[in-house]
Design a protein around this motif. Structure first.
Motif, short mmCIF file in Angstrom:
data_model
loop_
_atom_site.label_atom_id
_atom_site.label_comp_id
_atom_site.label_asym_id
_atom_site.label_seq_id
_atom_site.Cartn_x
_atom_site.Cartn_y
_atom_site.Cartn_z
N LEU A 53 40.88 39.98 43.97
CA LEU A 53 39.57 39.75 43.39
C LEU A 53 39.37 40.56 42.11
CD1 LEU A 53 37.12 39.71 46.43
CD2 LEU A 53 37.58 37.83 44.87
N LYS A 54 38.77 39.93 41.13
CA LYS A 54 38.41 40.62 39.89
C LYS A 54 36.94 41.02 39.91
CE LYS A 54 38.21 39.91 34.87
NZ LYS A 54 38.45 38.94 33.77
N ASP A 55 36.08 40.10 40.35
CA ASP A 55 34.64 40.38 40.36
C ASP A 55 33.95 39.36 41.26
OD1 ASP A 55 32.29 41.63 39.80
OD2 ASP A 55 32.01 40.74 37.82
N PRO A 73 29.14 42.50 46.86
CA PRO A 73 30.11 43.37 46.17
C PRO A 73 31.05 44.13 47.09
CG PRO A 73 27.90 44.32 46.12
CD PRO A 73 27.75 42.94 46.66
N ALA A 85 33.11 34.26 43.37
CA ALA A 85 34.23 35.18 43.19
C ALA A 85 35.08 34.78 42.00
CB ALA A 85 35.08 35.21 44.46
N LEU A 93 34.90 43.57 47.02
CA LEU A 93 35.79 44.20 46.04
C LEU A 93 36.48 45.44 46.60
CD1 LEU A 93 33.52 43.95 42.87
CD2 LEU A 93 35.49 42.53 43.43
N GLY A 138 40.42 43.28 47.23
CA GLY A 138 39.70 43.64 46.01
C GLY A 138 40.58 44.39 45.05
N SER A 139 40.19 44.41 43.79
CA SER A 139 41.00 45.06 42.77
C SER A 139 41.17 46.55 43.06
CB SER A 139 40.36 44.85 41.40
OG SER A 139 39.00 45.29 41.41
#
Length: 415
Positions: A209-211, A216, A155, A219, A178-179
């Motif tokens: 979270l960015k990525d 997934p 992460a 996010l 997540g973003s």
């Protein structure tokens, strides 16, 4: 191809057609109509070129799979909780220290348990206390996870950080969002210590979270510590819990074998382990799929080329009926006419095969250079490709050549 007389007897000798004369006649027939010959050979060029390009690119791509095989997939192991939902054991098979048990295995880098939290129908997610739940976001997913999920998923955080063992052990009401979820809830900074409400329970947001390299769905979710999730909503209900394990390259198979025993030595059968796919099997599958698909295309091109050669040769037979009659009148036998037209069609096929081989090889080298690959082309394939074109021309010329040999000389001379 003129008849000769036997010495001292005056008896005509049977006409003969040497290989040299046959080749000269075939070359002359091809060069007499260069534009038509080029268009006739085009189908064979495309077929043989596609044959070379397909086999070359397939072999080249297959050789890259081992080196370009996704390292994330090759180093990822998934363990699913398949233990009994009823009985004396807890509903969650993963022990509280599951992360530590796995990371102590040689070759394991990180591990984290997670599952989707089942919320009550009247519960939702919102960013402020609400008197009713009509304005709550029921679409936002809530995930319970152990602290090891962050290194296992690789992460990256736009702000803040993920919760750690302290938060999990002390049942802290913290969350990582997540973003996309942060934008939806209107949370742009962590300086004000924002909170999100899941139902009536507040959770302080400590990270955005960015990525992530793996998993997934984090996010698009709100992730809370495993301990507080079990305390608030109970163990997993709708979907079984899963553990994500990140391993060193080459250690995934070993970790997949050892993980169930490390988690529950008394009940390793409570877990279903999914190791990464075998790159060799993947390479074989990709190669087979590509070969079958494009070899079919190459075969179609060869058939089109054969039909083109046959059609053009047949038209040439009709146009050259007078020539055929004259040759027959001068003593040429039917088989000589057959060999003449058969050699012409074979020559066209051979030329198409040579040109197609050159073009196909150039395509393989060019694509490999653009993709920065090492071109792989079997010399045997390059050697037999012109022969494939020759065979195509030979088969295509059988009927027109036979048709030419069956024309009666007298009828041919009248046309």
């Amino acid at each position: 191809m003129k008849p000769s007389l036997r010495p001292h007897r005056g008896i005509p000798r049977r006409s003969t057609l040497t290989a040299r004369d046959l080749l000269a006649e075939a070359v002359a027939g091809v060069l007499q109509r260069p534009a038509r010959s080029a268009l006739t050979a085009l189908g064979t060029v495309l077929g043989v070129g596609a044959f070379i390009a397909v086999l070359g690119l397939t072999a080249t791509a297959a050789s890259q799979i081992d080196t370009r095989f996704n390292k994330l997939t090759a180093t990822e192991v998934t363990v699913e909780d398949t233990g009994p939902a009823t009985g004396p054991k807890a509903a969650l098979s993963f022990p509280p220290d599951a992360d530590g048990r796995i990371t102590r295995l040689h070759g394991a880098q990180a591990a984290g348990v997670s599952w989707r939290v089942r919320l009550a129908p009247n519960q939702g997610v919102h960013s402020a206390p609400m008197a009713n739940t009509n304005g709550a976001d029921a679409q936002t997913q809530v995930i319970a996870a152990s602290p090891g999920i962050w290194p296992a998923a690789q992460a990256q955080f736009a702000q803040g950080r993920g919760f750690d063992t302290f938060h999990d052990t002390h049942h802290q009401q913290v969350a990582v969002i997540g973003s996309a979820t942060a934008v939806r809830l209107g949370i742009t900074t962590l300086r004000t210590h924002p909170a999100v409400f899941i139902g009536d329970t507040p959770f302080t947001v400590i990270g955005i979270l960015k990525d992530v390299a793996r998993k997934p769905d984090l996010l698009m979710s709100i992730t809370v510590p495993r301990s507080i999730a079990e305390q608030t909503w109970g163990p997993p209900a709708d979907e079984p819990a899963q553990m994500l394990i990140a391993t060193q390259l080459g250690a995934a198979t070993q970790i997949a074998t050892e993980a169930p025993v490390a988690l529950r030595p008394e009940h390793p059968d409570y877990f279903k382990v999914t190791p990464p796919p075998n790159p060799r099997s993947l390479r074989t599958a990709v190669g087979d799929d590509l070969s079958q698909l494009f070899l079919l295309l190459a075969g179609v091109c060869l058939v089109i080329g054969a039909v083109g050669i046959a059609n053009t040769t047949l038209v040439a037979v009709m146009e050259r009926t007078g020539e055929i009659g004259l040759r027959r009148a001068l003593g040429a036998r039917g088989r000589h006419i057959t060999w003449q037209f058969l050699t012409e069609s074979t020559a066209l096929g051979l030329v198409g095969g040579l040109v197609g081989t050159s073009i196909g090889t150039a395509v393989v080298v060019t694509v490999s250079a653009i993709r920065q690959w090492t071109p792989v082309l079997d010399p045997t394939t390059v050697a037999i490709a012109p022969g494939l074109g020759l065979t195509t021309g030979l088969l295509a010329g059988l009927y027109p050549a036979w048709r030419a040999s069956r024309i009666p000389p007298a009828e041919a001379l009248r046309r």
